[in-house]
Design a protein around this motif. Structure first.
Motif, PDB file in Angstrom:
ATOM      1  N   ARG A  77     113.340  26.075   8.281  1.00 53.29           N
ATOM      2  CA  ARG A  77     112.265  25.722   7.652  1.00 53.29           C
ATOM      3  C   ARG A  77     112.585  26.258   6.528  1.00 53.29           C
ATOM      4  NH1 ARG A  77     109.456  21.902   8.880  1.00 53.29           N
ATOM      5  NH2 ARG A  77     107.731  22.251   7.486  1.00 53.29           N
ATOM      6  N   GLU A  96     117.185  15.603   9.136  1.00 54.22           N
ATOM      7  CA  GLU A  96     115.952  16.786   8.801  1.00 54.22           C
ATOM      8  C   GLU A  96     116.043  16.821   7.141  1.00 54.22           C
ATOM      9  OE1 GLU A  96     117.293  21.546   9.023  1.00 54.22           O
ATOM     10  OE2 GLU A  96     118.434  20.176   9.988  1.00 54.22           O
ATOM     11  N   ASP A 135     111.910  24.812   1.902  1.00 60.58           N
ATOM     12  CA  ASP A 135     111.303  23.999   2.627  1.00 60.58           C
ATOM     13  C   ASP A 135     112.322  23.022   3.666  1.00 60.58           C
ATOM     14  OD1 ASP A 135     110.118  26.372   3.007  1.00 60.58           O
ATOM     15  OD2 ASP A 135     108.503  25.376   3.144  1.00 60.58           O
ATOM     16  N   TYR A 139     112.202  19.729   5.239  1.00 63.66           N
ATOM     17  CA  TYR A 139     111.081  18.572   6.485  1.00 63.66           C
ATOM     18  C   TYR A 139     112.032  17.740   7.379  1.00 63.66           C
ATOM     19  CZ  TYR A 139     112.023  15.600   2.380  1.00 63.66           C
ATOM     20  OH  TYR A 139     112.844  15.397   1.033  1.00 63.66           O
TER      21      TYR A 139
END
Length: 579
Positions: free
Chosen positions: A208, A241, A219, A221
């Motif tokens: 994260r 990712e 971050d 995601y």
């Protein structure tokens, strides 16, 4: 040629005692080993065989209560193959050979789920094509069922959910804390495989925030690209990712088009198999039909008339051109060039008109059959081909100018999506994907079939392995196809277009593998025959399954927009990936 003595010396150094090592019928040199010696055998042979071309399973439970796994290794330098066979008990564990050959990543998952085996040592041993709860489809005990029969046999949803939760509790896996969090649900669903992976779930290393608390970072995601995304060239789902617009890690998910071609083949006569493979590579059917026909002819000892072989070559190259046009145009569309897409569709239509004139179809041809072809070429089709050949080369020059001469496209293609020669070999890449990375191999030249040994053509090889190299190799391949078609028209022999065969063809008991250079690489057909009019087992070796693994390797580090162009450059066909 690699001798059995040479293989014996390599195995002796690795302290492997083979069950047998000998020439077997149409398969060539076959090495039979115990499953405990599998990993040591592959380590011993890795330096001599650059590629694992394919692996497949076969249900031999009725014969000797075993599941047979067959591997095919290839030495490009020696132009020779070695077949390795190992037998496992029902439900046994298959050790993964991915440490030696990365090309086993997806085929091992497929073989284990289709035959009810467990998989050990694999980095991601989840189901590939099937859903949880589906029985091993390629076991002979699992019948071919209609949609209604399959629905009636399924567990009620409540019972199925309870069964899954009980299974998770036994493994000590807790449900997601927040049922509405898509990331938690995705990771939670990944554990529903028969054998949970030992390491982190793919996408690998998902995090994260940055590991360094003092660094400025965003971050990460999870982005689900597809399976409806129009730029994935089919029903592909890529779980990415993301760090902003950059892909950090990814995993490709397939199976949305699974149609059970290999299972259905067990219930089709040999002259009906072409209708199944037509729905695999659905834009290159003449080539896939040819692979089936050649394998049946090899087992049955059928002699094909010379004219039929020449017609097969001409039709394969016409179909190759039609297929390449539907790739070349959309490749421009992926990068924002709309015009080239329309130009290529126009040229594709010209060749589809020829295919329709000869076969009666524009896609699902069912034209190449064991013994020859369904119908002879017509005078009208010859005139149509000659008219197209007058403008075809200049049209390809125009296409190059419209897309590849653009500085904008060059910036999108040069140095992007690079696949090294080592990775191309390790991941089983064939066709233009391998040639763009420096692998000088083309089955039409190196293992000629049909009438390709009478054709004069060149094979282009690049060494940069990027999008640009794949485009250039493919464009030259189209020019060579035009060259072959001209030779077929000029030298077409007279005679019959098909051999005389019995109405019901029964193939002698045996086993063979026949590959062809299809529109997307090496498409191979491996047939087990039990002496009846239907194959006991038919394996469809899909070239783009291996190209997909190669593409997945290139995605981390790319911007999302570049990933779209990169994926398109591999020319996937998900009908044959999912089969």
């Amino acid at each position: 040629m690699i001798s059995s003595d040479y293989i014996t010396k390599l195995l002796h150094k690795a302290s492997v005692a083979p069950i047998s090592l000998e020439e077997e019928g149409h398969l060539g040199l076959v090495l039979r080993i115990e499953v405990d010696d599998l990993l040591a055998t592959f380590k011993a042979l890795r330096s001599s065989f650059e590629q694992l071309i394919d692996l497949l399973g076969a249900d031999l439970l009725e014969r000797d209560n075993s599941i047979e796994i067959t591997y095919r290794l290839r030495s490009l330098g020696e132009n020779d193959d070695l077949v390795i066979k190992v037998k496992l008990a029902p439900g046994a564990t298959l050790p993964s050979v991915t440490d030696s050959y990365l090309s086993a990543l997806l085929p091992e998952r497929e073989a284990c789920e289709m035959f009810g085996l467990k998989l050990s040592g694999h980095p991601n041993p989840k189901y590939l094509l099937l859903s949880e709860g589906i029985p091993p489809m390629l076991l002979k005990s699992v019948p071919i069922r209609s949609h209604e029969e399959a629905q009636a046999a399924e567990l009620p949803s409540d019972d199925l959910s309870l069964q899954m939760l009980n299974d998770l509790n036994e493994r000590g896996i807790e449900p997601p804390e927040d049922p509405d969090d898509p990331l938690q649900n995705y990771l939670f669903a990944g554990w529903l495989s028969p054998e949970p992976p030992e390491g982190p779930l793919v996408p690998r290393n998902i995090r994260r925030v940055s590991d360094n608390p003092e660094a400025l970072a965003t971050d990460h995601y999870l982005l689900q690209m597809g399976p409806q995304h129009p730029s994935t060239h089919g029903v592909l789902n890529v779980a990415c990712e993301m760090d902003g617009e950059t892909i950090i890690s990814s995993e490709v998910h397939v199976g949305n088009l699974h149609r059970g071609i290999e299972k259905l083949a067990e219930n089709r006569r040999y002259n009906q198999l072409a209708t199944l493979v037509d729905r695999g590579d659905y834009v290159g059917g003449c080539n896939t039909e040819l692979a089936v026909a050649l394998s049946v002819e090899q087992l049955a000892g059928i002699e094909v008339p010379e004219r039929a072989s020449w017609i097969r070559v001409m039709m394969a190259e016409i179909n190759r051109l039609a297929s390449h046009y539907i790739w070349f145009g959309p490749s421009g569309l992926d990068s924002g060039a709309m015009g080239i897409f329309l130009f290529c569709l126009y040229d594709r239509e010209l060749w589809l008109d020829v295919l329709e004139e000869i076969t009666g179809q524009r896609m699902m041809f069912n034209y190449v059959r064991p013994g020859g072809v369904v119908a002879d070429i017509t005078p009208r089709s010859i005139a149509m081909i000659e008219d197209i050949l007058k403008i075809a080369d200049s049209r390809l020059d125009e296409h190059y100018e419209a897309l590849m001469a653009s500085e904008i496209y060059q910036q999108r293609a040069c140095g992007v999506g690079v696949v090294s020669k080592e990775d191309a070999l390790s991941l089983g890449a064939t066709g233009f994907v391998a040639r763009a990375s420096g692998v000088d191999w083309d089955l039409r030249r190196d293992r000629p079939y049909a009438a390709y040994d009478k054709m004069d053509f060149d094979v282009m090889v690049a060494d940069t392995g990027d999008i640009w190299a794949r485009m250039v190799c493919r464009l030259d391949e189209m020019r060579q196809s035009l060259r072959i078609i001209r030779q077929c028209l000029d030298g077409m022999p007279k005679g019959d277009f098909t051999a005389k065969l019995p109405r019901v063809l029964r193939v002698p008991e045996g086993e063979c593998y026949v590959p062809v250079e299809s529109t997307r690489g090496e498409m191979g057909v491996h047939i087990y025959s039990d002496g009846t009019d239907k194959p006991y087992r038919m394996r469809y070796r899909p070239p783009t399954l291996y190209s997909l693994m190669t593409a997945d390797l290139t995605l981390p580090g790319l911007f999302l927009a570049d990933a779209i162009v990169t994926l398109g450059s591999f020319d996937f066909c998900f009908g044959e990936i999912d089969r």
